[in-house]
Scaffold this motif. Structure first.
Motif, PDB file in Angstrom:
ATOM      1  N   ASP A  23      37.380  40.412  23.679  1.00 23.55           N
ATOM      2  CA  ASP A  23      38.765  40.494  24.155  1.00 23.55           C
ATOM      3  C   ASP A  23      38.963  39.697  25.442  1.00 23.55           C
ATOM      4  N   LYS A  24      37.873  39.425  26.174  1.00 26.47           N
ATOM      5  CA  LYS A  24      37.944  38.589  27.392  1.00 26.47           C
ATOM      6  C   LYS A  24      37.256  37.252  27.162  1.00 26.47           C
ATOM      7  N   LEU A  25      37.195  36.858  25.922  1.00 23.33           N
ATOM      8  CA  LEU A  25      36.586  35.578  25.520  1.00 23.33           C
ATOM      9  C   LEU A  25      35.156  35.455  26.071  1.00 23.33           C
ATOM     10  N   GLY A  58      33.679  36.820  18.371  1.00 24.10           N
ATOM     11  CA  GLY A  58      35.123  36.569  18.396  1.00 24.10           C
ATOM     12  C   GLY A  58      35.458  35.094  18.395  1.00 24.10           C
ATOM     13  N   ARG A  59      36.593  34.753  19.004  1.00 20.68           N
ATOM     14  CA  ARG A  59      37.099  33.368  18.881  1.00 20.68           C
ATOM     15  C   ARG A  59      36.569  32.434  19.956  1.00 20.68           C
ATOM     16  N   ALA A  60      35.789  32.956  20.912  1.00 16.95           N
ATOM     17  CA  ALA A  60      35.273  32.098  21.986  1.00 16.95           C
ATOM     18  C   ALA A  60      33.749  32.168  22.032  1.00 16.95           C
ATOM     19  N   CYS A  62      32.259  31.382  25.314  1.00 17.25           N
ATOM     20  CA  CYS A  62      32.250  32.009  26.639  1.00 17.25           C
ATOM     21  C   CYS A  62      33.152  31.188  27.562  1.00 17.25           C
ATOM     22  N   VAL A  63      33.938  31.879  28.380  1.00 16.74           N
ATOM     23  CA  VAL A  63      34.851  31.158  29.285  1.00 16.74           C
ATOM     24  C   VAL A  63      34.378  31.215  30.737  1.00 16.74           C
ATOM     25  N   GLY A  64      33.068  31.393  30.904  1.00 13.55           N
ATOM     26  CA  GLY A  64      32.505  31.355  32.260  1.00 13.55           C
ATOM     27  C   GLY A  64      32.681  32.670  32.989  1.00 13.55           C
ATOM     28  N   GLN A  65      32.787  32.567  34.295  1.00 17.57           N
ATOM     29  CA  GLN A  65      32.893  33.763  35.134  1.00 17.57           C
ATOM     30  C   GLN A  65      34.148  34.573  34.791  1.00 17.57           C
ATOM     31  N   ASP A  66      34.010  35.891  34.742  1.00 18.62           N
ATOM     32  CA  ASP A  66      35.180  36.767  34.637  1.00 18.62           C
ATOM     33  C   ASP A  66      35.889  36.737  35.986  1.00 18.62           C
ATOM     34  N   LEU A  67      37.017  36.049  36.008  1.00 19.73           N
ATOM     35  CA  LEU A  67      37.693  35.820  37.291  1.00 19.73           C
ATOM     36  C   LEU A  67      38.264  37.113  37.870  1.00 19.73           C
ATOM     37  N   ALA A  68      38.471  38.110  37.026  1.00 21.28           N
ATOM     38  CA  ALA A  68      38.976  39.395  37.538  1.00 21.28           C
ATOM     39  C   ALA A  68      37.902  40.090  38.388  1.00 21.28           C
ATOM     40  N   GLY A 113      34.163  26.379  31.723  1.00 23.20           N
ATOM     41  CA  GLY A 113      33.508  26.656  33.001  1.00 23.20           C
ATOM     42  C   GLY A 113      32.004  26.804  32.809  1.00 23.20           C
ATOM     43  N   ALA A 114      31.459  27.848  33.427  1.00 27.56           N
ATOM     44  CA  ALA A 114      30.024  28.083  33.285  1.00 27.56           C
ATOM     45  C   ALA A 114      29.651  28.274  31.819  1.00 27.56           C
ATOM     46  N   GLY A 115      30.587  28.756  31.018  1.00 24.18           N
ATOM     47  CA  GLY A 115      30.316  28.945  29.581  1.00 24.18           C
ATOM     48  C   GLY A 115      29.946  27.627  28.917  1.00 24.18           C
ATOM     49  N   PRO A 144      31.654  21.971  39.277  1.00 25.17           N
ATOM     50  CA  PRO A 144      30.936  22.418  38.074  1.00 25.17           C
ATOM     51  C   PRO A 144      29.584  23.011  38.460  1.00 25.17           C
ATOM     52  N   ASP A 145      29.322  24.230  37.964  1.00 27.61           N
ATOM     53  CA  ASP A 145      28.039  24.876  38.309  1.00 27.61           C
ATOM     54  C   ASP A 145      27.246  25.154  37.043  1.00 27.61           C
ATOM     55  N   SER A 146      26.305  26.061  37.143  1.00 24.39           N
ATOM     56  CA  SER A 146      25.401  26.360  36.025  1.00 24.39           C
ATOM     57  C   SER A 146      24.696  25.084  35.561  1.00 24.39           C
TER      58      SER A 146
HETATM   59  O1  T3D Z   1      32.142  33.593  40.747  1.00 21.34           O
HETATM   60  C1  T3D Z   1      32.614  32.440  40.650  1.00 21.34           C
HETATM   61  O2  T3D Z   1      33.819  32.207  40.445  1.00 21.34           O
HETATM   62  C2  T3D Z   1      31.633  31.315  40.699  1.00 21.34           C
HETATM   63  C3  T3D Z   1      31.198  30.999  39.329  1.00 21.34           C
HETATM   64  C4  T3D Z   1      31.980  30.270  38.553  1.00 21.34           C
HETATM   65  C5  T3D Z   1      31.626  29.975  37.165  1.00 21.34           C
HETATM   66  C6  T3D Z   1      32.849  29.698  36.326  1.00 21.34           C
HETATM   67  O3  T3D Z   1      32.719  29.800  35.136  1.00 21.34           O
HETATM   68  S1  T3D Z   1      34.310  29.253  37.046  1.00 21.34           S
HETATM   69  C7  T3D Z   1      35.380  28.950  35.640  1.00 21.34           C
HETATM   70  C8  T3D Z   1      35.950  30.243  35.109  1.00 21.34           C
HETATM   71  N1  T3D Z   1      36.661  30.043  33.866  1.00 21.34           N
HETATM   72  C9  T3D Z   1      37.888  29.585  33.808  1.00 21.34           C
HETATM   73  O4  T3D Z   1      38.503  29.216  34.789  1.00 21.34           O
HETATM   74  C10 T3D Z   1      38.541  29.582  32.439  1.00 21.34           C
HETATM   75  C11 T3D Z   1      39.792  30.452  32.468  1.00 21.34           C
HETATM   76  N2  T3D Z   1      40.345  30.585  31.143  1.00 21.34           N
HETATM   77  C12 T3D Z   1      41.180  29.690  30.600  1.00 21.34           C
HETATM   78  O5  T3D Z   1      41.488  28.660  31.191  1.00 21.34           O
HETATM   79  C13 T3D Z   1      41.718  30.002  29.238  1.00 21.34           C
HETATM   80  O6  T3D Z   1      41.492  31.353  28.955  1.00 21.34           O
HETATM   81  C14 T3D Z   1      41.089  29.137  28.124  1.00 21.34           C
HETATM   82  C15 T3D Z   1      41.649  27.701  28.213  1.00 21.34           C
HETATM   83  C16 T3D Z   1      39.565  29.102  28.214  1.00 21.34           C
HETATM   84  C17 T3D Z   1      41.474  29.739  26.748  1.00 21.34           C
HETATM   85  O7  T3D Z   1      42.894  29.858  26.688  1.00 21.34           O
HETATM   86  P1  T3D Z   1      43.567  30.740  25.559  1.00 21.34           P
HETATM   87  O8  T3D Z   1      45.042  30.499  25.655  1.00 21.34           O
HETATM   88  O9  T3D Z   1      42.909  30.461  24.256  1.00 21.34           O
HETATM   89  O10 T3D Z   1      43.226  32.283  25.922  1.00 21.34           O
HETATM   90  P2  T3D Z   1      43.844  33.167  27.085  1.00 21.34           P
HETATM   91  O11 T3D Z   1      45.081  33.837  26.579  1.00 21.34           O
HETATM   92  O12 T3D Z   1      43.970  32.375  28.328  1.00 21.34           O
HETATM   93  O13 T3D Z   1      42.695  34.259  27.311  1.00 21.34           O
HETATM   94  C18 T3D Z   1      42.538  35.404  26.442  1.00 21.34           C
HETATM   95  C19 T3D Z   1      42.112  36.572  27.294  1.00 21.34           C
HETATM   96  O14 T3D Z   1      40.900  36.266  27.968  1.00 21.34           O
HETATM   97  C20 T3D Z   1      43.138  36.862  28.384  1.00 21.34           C
HETATM   98  O15 T3D Z   1      43.106  38.254  28.623  1.00 21.34           O
HETATM   99  P3  T3D Z   1      44.373  39.186  28.291  1.00 21.34           P
HETATM  100  O16 T3D Z   1      45.524  38.632  29.078  1.00 21.34           O
HETATM  101  O17 T3D Z   1      44.577  39.042  26.813  1.00 21.34           O
HETATM  102  O18 T3D Z   1      43.950  40.555  28.707  1.00 21.34           O
HETATM  103  C21 T3D Z   1      42.582  36.127  29.574  1.00 21.34           C
HETATM  104  O19 T3D Z   1      43.015  36.638  30.805  1.00 21.34           O
HETATM  105  C22 T3D Z   1      41.088  36.379  29.379  1.00 21.34           C
HETATM  106  N3  T3D Z   1      40.282  35.373  30.055  1.00 21.34           N
HETATM  107  C23 T3D Z   1      40.143  34.097  29.733  1.00 21.34           C
HETATM  108  N4  T3D Z   1      39.348  33.502  30.604  1.00 21.34           N
HETATM  109  C24 T3D Z   1      38.986  34.439  31.492  1.00 21.34           C
HETATM  110  C25 T3D Z   1      39.580  35.649  31.156  1.00 21.34           C
HETATM  111  N5  T3D Z   1      39.419  36.771  31.843  1.00 21.34           N
HETATM  112  C26 T3D Z   1      38.629  36.689  32.954  1.00 21.34           C
HETATM  113  N6  T3D Z   1      38.006  35.565  33.333  1.00 21.34           N
HETATM  114  C27 T3D Z   1      38.150  34.437  32.643  1.00 21.34           C
HETATM  115  N7  T3D Z   1      37.458  33.336  33.019  1.00 21.34           N
END
Ligand code: T3D
Length: 263
Positions: A23-25, A58-60, A62-68, A113-115, A144-146
């Motif tokens: 549910d959080k990809l 599921g459909r993903a 991994c989208v990296g760090q849980d930003l929440a 992201g990290a994913g 970009p990390d990881s």
């Molecule tokens: O700690 C640190 O920050 C340092 C380490 C960093 C490592 C990293 O990985 S930083 C990069 C983090 N990742 C991102 O920034 C990606 C964020 N996500 C997106 O840009 C989009 O979700 C996608 C383009 C990947 C996919 O878009 P889409 O439209 O297919 O899906 P969505 O509707 O955006 O996401 C579906 C659910 O997953 C949604 O939750 P909800 O509203 O249904 O409850 C969304 O909030 C959640 N989700 C997606 N990415 C993240 C996430 N929740 C928490 N963290 C995420 N990264």
């Protein structure tokens, strides 16, 4: 009961690890990191495990760090990303890279992201036709990390790697294959069966030889040809005295399939 953020399916000679927060990809939390670390430690320590398959539920992928979980707007201010990298992402990349067994990654959907960079740190990367890769760090002001800043220029060349990271544009599976980021692309429904087949094939292989191949290829990125020739000599010296070398040559001479023990 502890929630299963990483599902571990134990096959006779390999592990299938599935990131499991669909549910959080499959965004990484500390708990998911801890479970993946434990699973990779099991893969390392268990002699009967001879390969690993990593994928996502599921459909993903991994989208990296849980930003929440690292929300900088919290009462305590921004979290220490130094700690996040030092204790979570960096040990994970090191665990994948140093595992003396092949790690296959089946990228079943979006890898962001990290994913994306965790997938690209694996030894053989397969992708579903609908998968897409994006760096995403540009959108939140990070680098970009990881291992991304190390892996991407080596896989893509510096110019393409930099443009990809700066623009944050998504790269689809076909493009990823054309760029050499992934080994093969399969129709979505075929990805997991094909990935399982490949992982089982690698698990039945000459594990010590495969581990040495992985080590040599990684070292080649930073060593001279001279050092690499010496390394090949040393590895071949050791492998030439292994059970699997004897078995491989014997099987060839006897025109039968080898039965490797991974030693
Ligand atoms: O700690 C640190 O920050 C340092 C380490 C960093 C490592 C990293 O990985 S930083 C990069 C983090 N990742 C991102 O920034 C990606 C964020 N996500 C997106 O840009 C989009 O979700 C996608 C383009 C990947 C996919 O878009 P889409 O439209 O297919 O899906 P969505 O509707 O955006 O996401 C579906 C659910 O997953 C949604 O939750 P909800 O509203 O249904 O409850 C969304 O909030 C959640 N989700 C997606 N990415 C993240 C996430 N929740 C928490 N963290 C995420 N990264």
């Amino acid at each position: 009961m502890t929630e299963e953020f990483v599902r571990v399916d134990r096959r006779p000679d390999h592990l299938v690890l599935t990131l499991n927060r669909p549910d959080k990809l499959n965004a990484f939390t500390k708990a998911q990191h801890a479970q993946l670390r434990d699973a990779l430690a099991e893969a390392r320590e268990n002699g009967s495990c001879r390969a690993v398959l990593l994928t996502g539920a599921g459909r993903a992928f991994c989208v990296g760090q849980d930003l929440a979980e690292v929300d900088p707007r919290g009462a305590e201010g921004p979290p220490s990303l130094r700690d996040t990298l030092a204790h979570q992402y960096n040990p994970l990349i090191r665990a994948i890279r140093s595992l003396e067994k092949p790690v296959v990654c089946a990228v079943n959907g979006v890898a962001a992201g990290a994913g994306a960079n965790i997938a690209l740190a694996c030894d053989v990367v397969l992708a579903a036709r609908s998968a897409k890769f994006l760096q995403a760090f540009d959108k939140i002001g990070l680098v970009p990390d990881s291992g991304g800043t190390w892996t991407l220029p080596r896989l893509l060349g510096p110019s393409r790697a930099l443009a990809w990271a700066l623009t944050g544009e998504p790269v689809d599976a076909e493009q990823a294959a054309a760029w050499g980021l992934v080994w093969k692309v399969y129709d979505d429904e075929a990805l997991l069966p094909e990935a399982e087949k490949l992982t089982a094939r690698l698990a039945a292989g000459a594990t010590a030889g495969l581990a040495a191949t992985k080590k040599a290829m990684h070292l080649a990125m930073t060593q001279s040809l001279d050092r690499q020739l010496d390394l090949e000599r040393d590895l071949q010296d050791e492998l030439g005295r292994s059970h699997d070398y004897l078995e491989g040559v014997t099987a060839f001479m006897e025109k039968r399939r080898p039965s490797f023990k991974g030693k």
